[in-house]
Write an enzyme that holds these catalytic residues in place. Sequence first.
Site, PDB file in Angstrom:
ATOM      1  N   SER A   1       6.566   1.870  12.364  1.00  0.00           N
ATOM      2  CA  SER A   1       7.244   0.611  12.056  1.00  0.00           C
ATOM      3  C   SER A   1       8.492   0.501  12.920  1.00  0.00           C
ATOM      4  O   SER A   1       9.089   1.521  13.287  1.00  0.00           O
ATOM      5  CB  SER A   1       7.646   0.552  10.580  1.00  0.00           C
ATOM      6  OG  SER A   1       8.531  -0.531  10.330  1.00  0.00           O
TER       7      SER A   1
ATOM      8  N   TYR B   1      12.136   4.432   3.598  1.00  0.00           N
ATOM      9  CA  TYR B   1      10.998   3.998   4.403  1.00  0.00           C
ATOM     10  C   TYR B   1      11.293   4.215   5.889  1.00  0.00           C
ATOM     11  O   TYR B   1      10.469   4.753   6.631  1.00  0.00           O
ATOM     12  CB  TYR B   1      10.722   2.527   4.119  1.00  0.00           C
ATOM     13  CG  TYR B   1       9.627   1.904   4.964  1.00  0.00           C
ATOM     14  CD1 TYR B   1       8.292   2.036   4.597  1.00  0.00           C
ATOM     15  CD2 TYR B   1       9.935   1.162   6.102  1.00  0.00           C
ATOM     16  CE1 TYR B   1       7.285   1.453   5.351  1.00  0.00           C
ATOM     17  CE2 TYR B   1       8.935   0.577   6.865  1.00  0.00           C
ATOM     18  CZ  TYR B   1       7.614   0.722   6.488  1.00  0.00           C
ATOM     19  OH  TYR B   1       6.620   0.140   7.241  1.00  0.00           O
TER      20      TYR B   1
END
Length: 257
Positions: free
Chosen positions: A147, A160
Site C-alpha cells: 500500500s 496498517y
Amino acid sequence: MMDRWTLKGKVALITGGTKGIGKAIVEELLGKQANVVFVARDKQTVDEQLANFKTLFPDQKIEGFQADVNNKDDINKVIDFIKVDFGKLDILVNNVGTNIRKPALEYEDSEIQHIFQTNLLSSFNLTMRCHELLKKSETGNVVFISSVAGQTHLRTGTVYAMTKAAMDQLTKNLAVEWAKDNIRVNSVAPWYIDTPLARSVLENKSYFNNVIERTPLGRIGGTFEVAGLVTFLCLPIAGFITGQCIAVDGGFTVYGF
C-alpha cells in the site's frame, strides 16, 4: 522465440481471490493462461467465484479453497494440493489484508496483533512455506500487495502503515536472499482502488473529494489496473525486475506542493 507475454503452463496461488483486487488478479492471470489456485475464508463466495471463473475460462485449470491464511491446517491443505497436482508453484500473490482506522493512541493490543498477523505475518509464513515449490519452478515469483501507506503518511491507521512498510522491506530482503533460487520478489502498492472496502470509506463525500484532490490523475483506480501490474511482474518479459515496490496511485506519492 519464446512468447514472453504469456503465463501458459504456470501455476499461481492467490490469497483473498474472491473479491476486489484479488478477484481481478485471478482473472488477469487466467487471461494469460496460468493455472490458478485461490483461497478465501467464505466458502459460499469461494464456490460462487470458482463457478464464475470456470465459466469465463473453461480451458484453464482453476481451483478454489475455503482457507484462512492464519490457519496452518488450511494452508497445509492448499500446499499439499499444489504439490500433488502440479509439483511446483510459479507465482504466489499475497493479497490478504485488513485495517482498523483510528488514532495511534487508541489501539488495543488485540487490534495491533490482529492487523500484524493478517497483513504481515500470515504473508511471511505462507511465503516461507511456498519456498520449496517456488524454487522448483526455476522462474518463481512472489508479489506482495502492499500500500502507499507503507511509503507515506495516510489517514488510515499507523499500525496498517507499519505492516505495509515492513512488507516492502521484506520484499527487498527476499529478492536478494532468494535470487540464487531464481525467485523474483516484488510488491505492488495501491492508492484508493474501486473495491467494496474502499467504497465504504469513500462514501463520505468530503473524504472522497480530498482523495481526488491529492490524486494528480483525478480519479480512483480500477482493480484491473492493479491486477495488470501484478500480472506483468510475473511474465517472462519482466524477468529482470526484482526487489521493487511499485505504486499504482495516479501520481499520489509524488504529488508535492
